[in-house]
Design a protein around this motif. Structure first.
Motif, PDB file in Angstrom:
ATOM      1  N   HIS A 144      -7.247   3.477   0.100  1.00  8.63           N
ATOM      2  CA  HIS A 144      -6.146   4.381  -0.255  1.00  8.63           C
ATOM      3  C   HIS A 144      -6.272   4.790  -1.715  1.00  8.63           C
ATOM      4  O   HIS A 144      -6.481   3.933  -2.564  1.00  8.63           O
ATOM      5  N   HIS A 158       0.823  -1.211   0.000  1.00 11.93           N
ATOM      6  CA  HIS A 158       0.000   0.000   0.000  1.00 11.93           C
ATOM      7  C   HIS A 158       0.860   1.265   0.000  1.00 11.93           C
ATOM      8  O   HIS A 158       0.411   2.328   0.431  1.00 11.93           O
ATOM      9  N   CYS A 188      -7.849   1.513  -3.475  1.00 16.37           N
ATOM     10  CA  CYS A 188      -7.640   0.095  -3.189  1.00 16.37           C
ATOM     11  C   CYS A 188      -8.748  -0.392  -2.248  1.00 16.37           C
ATOM     12  O   CYS A 188      -9.601   0.393  -1.834  1.00 16.37           O
ATOM     13  N   SER A 236      -1.272  -1.144  -4.501  1.00 17.68           N
ATOM     14  CA  SER A 236      -2.320  -2.147  -4.745  1.00 17.68           C
ATOM     15  C   SER A 236      -3.425  -1.606  -5.644  1.00 17.68           C
ATOM     16  O   SER A 236      -4.052  -2.363  -6.387  1.00 17.68           O
ATOM     17  N   CYS A 266      -2.432   4.007  -4.154  1.00 16.74           N
ATOM     18  CA  CYS A 266      -1.381   3.160  -3.569  1.00 16.74           C
ATOM     19  C   CYS A 266      -0.991   2.071  -4.579  1.00 16.74           C
ATOM     20  O   CYS A 266      -1.646   1.888  -5.609  1.00 16.74           O
TER      21      CYS A 266
HETATM   22 ZN   LIG Z   1      -3.951   0.636  -0.473  1.00 17.85          ZN
END
Ligand SMILES: [Zn+2]
Length: 278
Positions: free
Chosen positions: A140, A126, A136, A145, A143
């Protein structure tokens, strides 16, 4: 395995160990799985995929099997396998970055796998890549991911194109056909991977980065953006790493968990509990 409940998992592992024990004696058992662990402890602290929290898996297995049992995070296990018999063999410094359902890092420095105090070092999934971008699953924006997991890629392509249940192979096929949405999503994923690799090299000074995981099919279309981003984010004084692609099927992850158990027995003496003797 018949389900995600702990008892089913323990039964499945015990059945497998018993089957193997009919051929040769079992000296130790290594179990690798995603999520957070307590190093050399009995406990899986958190595994989102299985819905487990604070599961004393090693102790449960040890009681049933009667042999020393060690659990470890899956990426740490894979890195151990890469070091033992994979492309990291003979290297004192390298990193493994995994791409797939999640994003992970296993770092080997001075010949030892970096575990951190609790065995959970390498949580780069992340890391902030950009102030803008998709969300994500943890909310987030931008990030690693959010750009790079297989589900981020397939969702990023499938939603705007109105294609439900798009998988990575179909997503790659769309990119190969020149679909603009697919190409943009793979470019974004490649840029995110380039940043991750660069930051790992900047932080640890590893000359080799091994890419692994079941999402590596994305590289076919993300490679140019990855290389450009990697070059752009490397510290001025950092040496560009050798990037190796390691095709790792399930066996490689499982072999890595066995390697952790071997290292635990042969190199790292059990250190925190008399019960670890079995
Ligand atoms: Zn994330």
């Amino acid at each position: 395995m018949s389900g995600n409940d702990v008892e089913s998992a323990v039964d499945s592992i015990v059945d497998l160990v018993n089957e193997l024990a009919s051929h040769r004696p079992i000296q130790a058992v290594g179990v690798g799985l995603a999520g957070l662990m307590h190093r050399f402890d009995d406990t899986v602290r958190h595994n989102a995929f299985l819905g487990w929290n604070d599961v004393p898996l090693a102790a449960m297995l040890r009681r049933r099997i009667g042999a020393p049992t060690v659990i470890s995070g899956d990426v740490r296990a894979l890195a151990a396998g890469v070091q033992w018999s994979g492309p990291g063999r003979g290297l004192d410094h390298f990193a493994v970055v995994t791409v797939g359902v999640g994003i992970g890092l296993g770092a080997v420095l001075e010949g030892r796998i970096l575990t951190g105090a609790a065995g959970n070092a390498g949580l780069i999934g992340h890391l902030r890549i950009s102030d803008s971008g998709p969300l994500c699953q943890l909310g987030h924006r931008g990030c690693a991911s959010s750009f790079l997991t297989t589900s981020a890629i397939t969702r990023g392509i499938g939603v705007p194109l109105g294609i439900a249940d798009l998988d990575l192979t179909a997503a790659c096929a769309l990119a190969a056909q020149g679909n603009d949405v697919a190409r943009r999503v793979f470019d974004d994923a490649g840029r995110a991977l380039g940043v991750l690799i660069a930051e790992v090299v900047n932080m640890y000074g590893v000359p080799t980065v091994v890419l692994a995981g079941d999402g590596l099919g994305m590289l076919e279309h993300a490679d140019p953006a990855m290389n450009e981003s990697l070059a752009g984010h490397l510290n001025h004084w950092a040496t560009p790493p050798k990037v190796e692609v390691f095709s790792s099927d399930f066996d490689e992850w499982a072999r890595g968990a066995a390697v952790v158990a071997c290292q635990w027995l042969l190199v790292d003496p059990p250190r925190n509990s008399p019960s670890n003797a079995g």
